[in-house]
Design a protein around this motif. Structure first.
Motif, PDB file in Angstrom:
ATOM      1  N   LEU A  72      16.031  -3.178  -5.781  1.00 54.32           N
ATOM      2  CA  LEU A  72      15.266  -3.264  -4.537  1.00 54.32           C
ATOM      3  C   LEU A  72      13.775  -3.342  -4.818  1.00 54.32           C
ATOM      4  CD1 LEU A  72      14.923  -3.021  -1.465  1.00 54.32           C
ATOM      5  CD2 LEU A  72      14.850  -0.539  -1.772  1.00 54.32           C
ATOM      6  N   LEU A  73      13.289  -2.399  -5.623  1.00 45.91           N
ATOM      7  CA  LEU A  73      11.850  -2.351  -5.851  1.00 45.91           C
ATOM      8  C   LEU A  73      11.399  -3.481  -6.755  1.00 45.91           C
ATOM      9  CD1 LEU A  73      11.303   1.484  -6.305  1.00 45.91           C
ATOM     10  CD2 LEU A  73      11.169   0.113  -4.227  1.00 45.91           C
ATOM     11  N   GLY A  74      12.283  -3.915  -7.638  1.00 42.45           N
ATOM     12  CA  GLY A  74      11.908  -4.977  -8.558  1.00 42.45           C
ATOM     13  C   GLY A  74      11.926  -6.340  -7.922  1.00 42.45           C
ATOM     14  N   ALA A  75      12.510  -6.447  -6.732  1.00 38.42           N
ATOM     15  CA  ALA A  75      12.576  -7.743  -6.060  1.00 38.42           C
ATOM     16  C   ALA A  75      11.188  -8.306  -5.835  1.00 38.42           C
ATOM     17  CB  ALA A  75      13.322  -7.605  -4.743  1.00 38.42           C
ATOM     18  N   LEU A  76      10.270  -7.486  -5.328  1.00 36.31           N
ATOM     19  CA  LEU A  76       8.875  -7.936  -5.158  1.00 36.31           C
ATOM     20  C   LEU A  76       8.029  -6.733  -4.807  1.00 36.31           C
ATOM     21  CD1 LEU A  76       6.809 -10.182  -5.031  1.00 36.31           C
ATOM     22  CD2 LEU A  76       7.351 -10.479  -2.626  1.00 36.31           C
ATOM     23  N   THR A  77       7.201  -6.275  -5.711  1.00 35.82           N
ATOM     24  CA  THR A  77       6.287  -5.177  -5.414  1.00 35.82           C
ATOM     25  C   THR A  77       4.886  -5.733  -5.443  1.00 35.82           C
ATOM     26  OG1 THR A  77       6.253  -4.579  -7.737  1.00 35.82           O
ATOM     27  CG2 THR A  77       7.810  -3.394  -6.351  1.00 35.82           C
ATOM     28  N   LEU A  78       4.244  -5.752  -4.263  1.00 35.11           N
ATOM     29  CA  LEU A  78       2.926  -6.385  -4.160  1.00 35.11           C
ATOM     30  C   LEU A  78       1.800  -5.439  -4.537  1.00 35.11           C
ATOM     31  CD1 LEU A  78       3.221  -8.426  -0.870  1.00 35.11           C
ATOM     32  CD2 LEU A  78       3.472  -9.216  -3.197  1.00 35.11           C
ATOM     33  N   LEU A  79       1.970  -4.149  -4.256  1.00 35.00           N
ATOM     34  CA  LEU A  79       0.840  -3.243  -4.376  1.00 35.00           C
ATOM     35  C   LEU A  79       0.911  -2.323  -5.581  1.00 35.00           C
ATOM     36  CD1 LEU A  79       0.377  -2.343  -0.628  1.00 35.00           C
ATOM     37  CD2 LEU A  79      -0.704  -4.129  -1.972  1.00 35.00           C
ATOM     38  N   LEU A  80       2.073  -2.169  -6.195  1.00 30.24           N
ATOM     39  CA  LEU A  80       2.197  -1.319  -7.371  1.00 30.24           C
ATOM     40  C   LEU A  80       3.070  -1.996  -8.415  1.00 30.24           C
ATOM     41  CD1 LEU A  80       2.872   2.209  -5.798  1.00 30.24           C
ATOM     42  CD2 LEU A  80       0.793   1.468  -6.947  1.00 30.24           C
ATOM     43  N   HIS A 123       7.750   8.011  -2.657  1.00 27.64           N
ATOM     44  CA  HIS A 123       7.371   8.886  -1.549  1.00 27.64           C
ATOM     45  C   HIS A 123       8.313   8.599  -0.397  1.00 27.64           C
ATOM     46  CE1 HIS A 123       5.043  10.671   1.710  1.00 27.64           C
ATOM     47  NE2 HIS A 123       4.223  11.219   0.814  1.00 27.64           N
ATOM     48  N   PRO A 124       8.772   9.624   0.318  1.00 25.29           N
ATOM     49  CA  PRO A 124       9.724   9.378   1.412  1.00 25.29           C
ATOM     50  C   PRO A 124       9.168   8.486   2.514  1.00 25.29           C
ATOM     51  CG  PRO A 124       8.937  11.656   1.415  1.00 25.29           C
ATOM     52  CD  PRO A 124       8.522  11.062   0.121  1.00 25.29           C
ATOM     53  N   LEU A 125       7.849   8.414   2.629  1.00 21.46           N
ATOM     54  CA  LEU A 125       7.245   7.573   3.666  1.00 21.46           C
ATOM     55  C   LEU A 125       6.719   6.253   3.111  1.00 21.46           C
ATOM     56  CD1 LEU A 125       5.427  10.211   5.903  1.00 21.46           C
ATOM     57  CD2 LEU A 125       7.645   9.114   6.252  1.00 21.46           C
ATOM     58  N   ASP A 126       7.105   5.920   1.872  1.00 21.44           N
ATOM     59  CA  ASP A 126       6.884   4.548   1.417  1.00 21.44           C
ATOM     60  C   ASP A 126       7.587   3.609   2.393  1.00 21.44           C
ATOM     61  OD1 ASP A 126       5.506   5.382  -0.796  1.00 21.44           O
ATOM     62  OD2 ASP A 126       7.215   5.233  -2.165  1.00 21.44           O
ATOM     63  N   VAL A 127       7.122   2.371   2.465  1.00 21.82           N
ATOM     64  CA  VAL A 127       7.720   1.409   3.394  1.00 21.82           C
ATOM     65  C   VAL A 127       8.414   0.313   2.599  1.00 21.82           C
ATOM     66  CG1 VAL A 127       7.322  -0.187   5.303  1.00 21.82           C
ATOM     67  CG2 VAL A 127       5.943   1.888   5.104  1.00 21.82           C
ATOM     68  N   ILE A 128       9.697   0.138   2.859  1.00 20.21           N
ATOM     69  CA  ILE A 128      10.460  -0.957   2.276  1.00 20.21           C
ATOM     70  C   ILE A 128      10.436  -2.110   3.275  1.00 20.21           C
ATOM     71  CG2 ILE A 128      12.643  -1.656   1.268  1.00 20.21           C
ATOM     72  CD1 ILE A 128      11.272   0.729  -0.118  1.00 20.21           C
ATOM     73  N   VAL A 129       9.940  -3.251   2.845  1.00 22.93           N
ATOM     74  CA  VAL A 129       9.827  -4.412   3.734  1.00 22.93           C
ATOM     75  C   VAL A 129      10.870  -5.446   3.334  1.00 22.93           C
ATOM     76  CG1 VAL A 129       8.317  -6.192   4.669  1.00 22.93           C
ATOM     77  CG2 VAL A 129       7.364  -3.982   4.000  1.00 22.93           C
ATOM     78  N   LEU A 130      11.851  -5.653   4.211  1.00 18.86           N
ATOM     79  CA  LEU A 130      12.890  -6.639   3.964  1.00 18.86           C
ATOM     80  C   LEU A 130      12.375  -8.023   4.344  1.00 18.86           C
ATOM     81  CD1 LEU A 130      15.941  -4.709   5.446  1.00 18.86           C
ATOM     82  CD2 LEU A 130      15.045  -4.654   3.113  1.00 18.86           C
ATOM     83  N   SER A 145      -1.189   3.914   0.117  1.00 19.93           N
ATOM     84  CA  SER A 145      -2.138   2.895   0.584  1.00 19.93           C
ATOM     85  C   SER A 145      -2.379   2.981   2.092  1.00 19.93           C
ATOM     86  CB  SER A 145      -1.604   1.504   0.238  1.00 19.93           C
ATOM     87  OG  SER A 145      -0.397   1.245   0.946  1.00 19.93           O
ATOM     88  N   LEU A 146      -1.591   3.792   2.817  1.00 18.96           N
ATOM     89  CA  LEU A 146      -1.680   3.810   4.275  1.00 18.96           C
ATOM     90  C   LEU A 146      -2.749   4.751   4.841  1.00 18.96           C
ATOM     91  CD1 LEU A 146       2.107   3.710   5.223  1.00 18.96           C
ATOM     92  CD2 LEU A 146       0.468   1.834   5.308  1.00 18.96           C
ATOM     93  N   PRO A 147      -2.902   6.000   4.346  1.00 16.79           N
ATOM     94  CA  PRO A 147      -3.833   6.925   5.010  1.00 16.79           C
ATOM     95  C   PRO A 147      -5.260   6.413   5.143  1.00 16.79           C
ATOM     96  CG  PRO A 147      -2.401   8.127   3.507  1.00 16.79           C
ATOM     97  CD  PRO A 147      -2.154   6.674   3.260  1.00 16.79           C
ATOM     98  N   ALA A 148      -5.813   5.833   4.076  1.00 13.22           N
ATOM     99  CA  ALA A 148      -7.206   5.377   4.141  1.00 13.22           C
ATOM    100  C   ALA A 148      -7.385   4.331   5.231  1.00 13.22           C
ATOM    101  CB  ALA A 148      -7.647   4.824   2.787  1.00 13.22           C
ATOM    102  N   GLN A 149      -6.450   3.356   5.273  1.00 18.36           N
ATOM    103  CA  GLN A 149      -6.547   2.324   6.304  1.00 18.36           C
ATOM    104  C   GLN A 149      -6.322   2.914   7.683  1.00 18.36           C
ATOM    105  OE1 GLN A 149      -7.306  -1.179   5.800  1.00 18.36           O
ATOM    106  NE2 GLN A 149      -7.684  -0.754   7.956  1.00 18.36           N
ATOM    107  N   ALA A 150      -5.369   3.838   7.803  1.00 15.16           N
ATOM    108  CA  ALA A 150      -5.098   4.467   9.096  1.00 15.16           C
ATOM    109  C   ALA A 150      -6.297   5.264   9.583  1.00 15.16           C
ATOM    110  CB  ALA A 150      -3.868   5.361   8.985  1.00 15.16           C
ATOM    111  N   GLN A 151      -6.920   6.019   8.675  1.00 15.62           N
ATOM    112  CA  GLN A 151      -8.097   6.790   9.062  1.00 15.62           C
ATOM    113  C   GLN A 151      -9.247   5.871   9.464  1.00 15.62           C
ATOM    114  OE1 GLN A 151      -8.217   9.954   9.548  1.00 15.62           O
ATOM    115  NE2 GLN A 151      -6.246  10.544   8.650  1.00 15.62           N
ATOM    116  N   ALA A 152      -9.381   4.749   8.771  1.00 15.92           N
ATOM    117  CA  ALA A 152     -10.425   3.778   9.143  1.00 15.92           C
ATOM    118  C   ALA A 152     -10.164   3.237  10.541  1.00 15.92           C
ATOM    119  CB  ALA A 152     -10.467   2.643   8.127  1.00 15.92           C
TER     120      ALA A 152
END
Length: 587
Positions: A10-18, A28-35, A209-216
């Motif tokens: 799953l993760l090896g299919a395409l990881t854009l950010l890591l 992390h349990p709140l990582d987002v898997i994008v199908l 990667s989400l908190p900084a953008q969310a706080q902004a």
């Protein structure tokens, strides 16, 4: 439970950010898997995503630039859980299971993200996902608002629990699932078919990667609210110290681009309107500017239009006679206009307050925008008062004259000294230079003035003498001039037609002193200057010969020979078509 392929798959299919190793380690349990909808029912050229050699997915640049992304959000719990059975919709079974397991954190996933430091995670996810995919397709846009489930995206219920996972053409382009929800989503009856078909590949968005953008985003929302409050305060006091604006196209610009036109009432100072215009996109909130830059929307800046009153602007907008993308004025004018437009839904839609700009800063921007050397509006006003420009102000500053009072003081001293009564910028600059030079030479300003004028007169006399001597030498070398013209009624039009017409060519044959030459029609410019209304002027020595022939049917070729010094004509002759003119002087 229907198992998804192993985690590495799953993760090896395409990881854009890591990178893959970090992605697994930083789980992390709140990582987002994008199908990703791989669209197996379409031809490869028409699919949204293509497959790389290593089996990973990438954006197909040849397809449309908009992708619809659906974030699986809060789970709706049916009113009667007892009625839920295996034949019920998938989301109902999911809701029952989460409720029985007391997983309130998964029922209210938005709260879970907010508690973890990422409030409004859906918007942050859209921005991060869009930025990542644009590395492969710069024009691509990700739309969470276009999922059919309203502006907040689809829910688990209407995405996984209905036909979307059974009918190919109803699939969403992207489906984002919080990692913690993934095991439960895998239990839905329709998931297996989707995971094996369209949604066979995925990518990972790390929670980090989400908190900084969310706080902004939260900060941007708060900044907008603060601006609203500030506008209300300024409008209530009818403040005149700030230039305000209503940006009617604020929401449309990031998505559609377009031309920005400016409107104001006739009593709005032009410097304020033009100064505010110089803000460009900076009149918008930084988040809006960032969105425009990300979308690469094409923005242009149109004309300025003034109206007699604010009501005239309102009527022009509501009747469609003027777009007035930006209305510039006082805070009270802007607030009153938005309130009035609120009754006209189409006219008020998307309207936002622009950045407030202090009057002085707006005027300074206007002055600098003239590109005439003014650093601020005070310098422009100073230049206008003395009838000078930016260059004159720069010169005055070298003498310590920084302002209008400084200038008036020096002008008064100049007049009192008897230097001159003229108080123009040129006169004052001349006085100041005389004063400086006189101090260096131990002379009074009047004595220095007289010395300068005497020196200037001597220089003019010497220049005049040099010019006379040069003219006399020229006249001695070239005592005659030939003027060759071609036209109608003794009025020269153009020389070449007399020498090249109807497929026929002629030429000028000339012996000037010891030099002989023959010039074709396309070489005539080498002989001298062709003067409008007069003709080609050729400088001639004491001994010369000229031979010319006209080949044009309508135009008359004419030769005039005159003395260079006096202009007295010594020879003149004209020729019609095929006529030849020959003239010589000397042996």
């Amino acid at each position: 439970m229907i198992a998804l392929p192993r985690r590495l798959a799953l993760l090896g299919a395409l990881t854009l950010l890591l990178p893959l190793q970090q992605a697994v380690a930083a789980e992390h349990p709140l990582d987002v898997i994008v199908l990703l909808d791989m669209q197996p029912h379409r031809s490869p050229a028409d699919r949204l995503f293509a497959t790389n050699m290593d089996g990973t997915a990438r954006v197909n640049r040849g397809v449309r630039a908009d992708l619809n992304a659906c974030l699986l959000r809060n789970v709706t719990v049916p009113d009667d859980l007892k009625s839920v059975n295996e034949q019920s919709w998938g989301y109902a079974n999911l809701a029952k299971r989460l409720t029985l397991q007391k997983r309130a954190d998964l029922l209210d996933i938005e709260k879970s993200y907010a508690t973890a430091g990422a409030p409004g995670a859906d918007k942050a996810l859209q921005q991060i996902l869009e930025a990542a995919l644009r590395k492969q397709a710069p024009d691509l846009r990700v739309n969470l608002a276009n999922c059919g489930g309203g502006p907040r995206g689809r829910t688990v219920g209407n995405t996984l629990g209905y036909k979307n996972w059974e009918v190919d053409d109803l699939y969403e382009d992207l489906v984002a699932i919080p990692r913690v929800l993934l095991p439960y989503v895998q239990d839905l009856p329709r998931y297996a078919k989707a995971a094996a078909g369209s949604y066979s590949k995925s990518l990972l968005i790390s929670f980090d990667s989400l908190p900084a953008q969310a706080q902004a985003n939260v900060a941007a929302t708060q900044a907008a609210a603060d601006l609203e409050t500030r506008y209300a305060q300024l409008a209530a006091s009818d403040d005149r110290t700030q230039v305000a604006a209503l940006v009617r196209s604020a929401r449309a610009l990031p998505q559609f681009g377009g031309e920005i036109s400016y409107c104001a009432t006739g009593d709005t100072e032009s410097a304020l309107l033009l100064g505010y215009r110089s803000l460009g996109l900076d009149m918008l909130a930084p988040s809006s500017v960032e969105q425009i830059n990300r979308s690469r929307s094409r923005i242009s800046f149109g004309r300025n239009t003034t109206f007699e009153s604010l009501n005239d602007i309102f009527v022009a907008i509501t009747t469609g006679k003027q777009s007035c993308s930006v209305v510039v004025g006082t805070a009270k004018q802007v607030v009153d206009l938005r309130t009035a437009l609120a009754s006209q839904r189409d006219s008020a839609q998307g309207a936002q307050f622009g950045a407030l700009l202090p009057l002085d800063e707006s005027r300074d921007r206007y002055a600098r925008g003239l590109n005439q050397g003014y650093e601020n509006f005070a310098q422009l006003s100073f230049a206008r008062a003395i009838g000078g420009g930016g260059a004159a102000l720069a010169q005055l500053r070298t003498y310590g004259v920084q302002s209008l009072p400084d200038y008036q003081r020096e002008a008064a001293a100049m007049q009192a000294s008897g230097h001159t009564a003229d108080i123009s910028a040129t006169a004052v600059l001349t006085y100041l230079q005389d004063l400086k030079d006189g101090q260096q030479r131990g002379l009074g300003v009047l004595a220095q003035r007289d010395a300068r004028l005497l020196q200037a007169r001597r220089e003019r006399e010497q220049l005049d003498k040099s010019r006379r001597e040069a003219r006399a030498a020229y006249e001695k070398q070239y005592p005659y001039e030939a003027v060759i013209s071609c036209g109608i009624e003794q009025r020269h039009q153009a020389l070449v037609p007399c020498f090249m017409s109807d497929g026929l060519n002629s030429h000028i044959e000339i012996t000037n002193g010891p030099a002989y030459a023959l010039y074709q029609p396309w070489e005539l410019h080498k002989l001298g200057n062709e003067t409008a209304g007069e003709g080609l002027v050729i400088a001639l020595s004491n001994s010369f010969k000229l031979n010319i022939q006209n080949v044009d049917e309508r135009l008359v070729l004419r030769l005039v020979v005159r003395e260079t010094a006096s202009g007295r004509v010594v020879y003149e002759k004209a020729a019609a078509r095929f006529g030849v003119i020959r003239y010589s002087n000397g042996p």
